[in-house]
Structure formats: structure tokens, C-alpha cells
Write an enzyme that holds these catalytic residues in place. Sequence first.
Site, PDB file in Angstrom:
ATOM      1  N   LYS A   1      25.747   6.814 -19.430  1.00 17.23           N
ATOM      2  CA  LYS A   1      24.351   7.255 -19.494  1.00 17.23           C
ATOM      3  C   LYS A   1      23.802   6.971 -20.886  1.00 17.23           C
ATOM      4  CE  LYS A   1      22.209  11.206 -17.313  1.00 17.23           C
ATOM      5  NZ  LYS A   1      22.351  12.632 -17.076  1.00 17.23           N
TER       6      LYS A   1
HETATM    7  C1  E4P Z   1      20.365  14.192 -14.777  1.00 11.04           C
HETATM    8  O1  E4P Z   1      20.915  13.148 -14.960  1.00 11.04           O
HETATM    9  C2  E4P Z   1      19.743  14.990 -15.834  1.00 11.04           C
HETATM   10  O2  E4P Z   1      20.630  15.176 -16.865  1.00 11.04           O
HETATM   11  C3  E4P Z   1      19.289  16.291 -15.275  1.00 11.04           C
HETATM   12  O3  E4P Z   1      18.848  16.129 -13.942  1.00 11.04           O
HETATM   13  C4  E4P Z   1      18.269  17.003 -16.132  1.00 11.04           C
HETATM   14  O4  E4P Z   1      17.815  18.140 -15.460  1.00 11.04           O
HETATM   15  P1  E4P Z   1      17.002  19.313 -16.173  1.00 11.04           P
HETATM   16  O5  E4P Z   1      15.628  18.822 -16.481  1.00 11.04           O
HETATM   17  O6  E4P Z   1      17.000  20.420 -15.168  1.00 11.04           O
HETATM   18  O7  E4P Z   1      17.770  19.655 -17.420  1.00 11.04           O
END
Ligand code: E4P
Length: 217
Positions: free
Chosen positions: A83
Site C-alpha cells: 500500500k
Molecule cells: C483501507 O484501505 C483504509 O485504510 C480504510 O478503509 C480507511 O478507513 P477509515 O476512513 O474508516 O479509517
Amino acid sequence: MRIFIDSANLAEIRRAVSYGIIDGVTTNPSLIAKEGHDHHDQIRAICGILDGDISAEVVSTDVDGMIAEGRELAKIHDSVVVKIPLIRDGIKAVGALASEGIRTNVTLCFSPLQAILAAKAGAYLISPFIGRLDDISLDGIQLIREIVTIYDNYGYATQVLAASARSPLHVKEAALAGAHVSTLPYKVFDKMFSHPLTDIGLEKFLADYRRTLVAHA
Ligand code: E4P
């Protein structure tokens, strides 16, 4: 649509995986910090739970650091998708990692223009954050629609992963918008099962069945 679990909690991931319909896991540094374990150890443990895409995020912000970290994360397991944040150096890192066959998930995407950059760099996944846009009174699902349309227009291979889901409605709307993947916190995934008419209907079927047993006893 593939369904991923957005969590670094092993018990929660195991519970979700037990249904046999989970295609992957997304994590981020905040989710892993909540578990209180070493980042790489936690990713390794998650890779041991299921056969699917496991997103693990870099914490460097310069191109060389992100590439080096990406290589290390990719060594943990074949399932790892690196990521990378949608910043200038991140886009360079995505291209470099793609040329080495390392799959990337470009995260913190909040605009269709950013999504075009990620696709051109060769990202495997793009993660537009629905909930965080809704939180500031913008339309997260509209972003999904726009990215899906643009990717279809040009035949980009990058898959759209609807991230930051806050509710089952987000999941339905992301699916209708054509997202390839939705990543869900466990509590949102769990709510997908529920419908009051299912419970009422089942109760009635079973009650009628029990009456038949009594009648034929
Ligand atoms: C996914 O890859 C993200 O890290 C995640 O969905 C972020 O979610 P949030 O906005 O609830 O922290």
C-alpha cells in the site's frame, strides 16, 4: 465484487474468513497500531489466516524509502499487496515496484485525477476513501462512480477498491457504482447478513414445521 476485511485484528479476520467468502484484508498503520504488535509480524500472521490479497502499507514518504519498504513487505508472502500513499513520490514508487512485479494498492485517493495518476503508474488497486469524503459533506460514492467510468473509458487494468466504508449502504452503492472490491470493517460486514424479514420468515417456517410434527405424532 470482491469483499475484503478492513482490519488488523486476527480474531476479527478469522471470524470473517470462517464464512468462506472473504477475498482479502486491508490494513493501515493505524489499524496495526491498535493491535500493539510489530507491523511485519502482524502482516505475516494475517497472511497465515487466508489465501487472498493482503494490503500492507509503507510508512516512508520518499521514493527510495517506499521502494525499499515495498520490497521488504512483498518478501513476507506472495499475498502481500504494497500500500502506497497517493503522493508524488508514491506514484514514482508504484511504477518502480510494478516493473519488479510487485502489486500495489494506492491509498488515500480523494479525486478522479489522483486515480488516473495511479492507473498510469501501474497500480493493481486504487483505494478511494468514501467515508472520509462523506464526513466532510462530499459525495464519496460519486467518486467511485467517476473513477469506474474513467477506468472503463480507457481500459485501465487498475481495480477500484472502495475503502473507508461506514455502512452497509456504502457497500450497496459501491457495488452499484461498479467497484471491483469493497473493504469493510467487521461490523459493517456483519450487518450485511441482517434483514428483519429473514428472521420473521424463518421463525414462522420453523413454527409451522413444529406444528406438523405435533400433528403427526
Ligand atoms: C483501507 O484501505 C483504509 O485504510 C480504510 O478503509 C480507511 O478507513 P477509515 O476512513 O474508516 O479509517
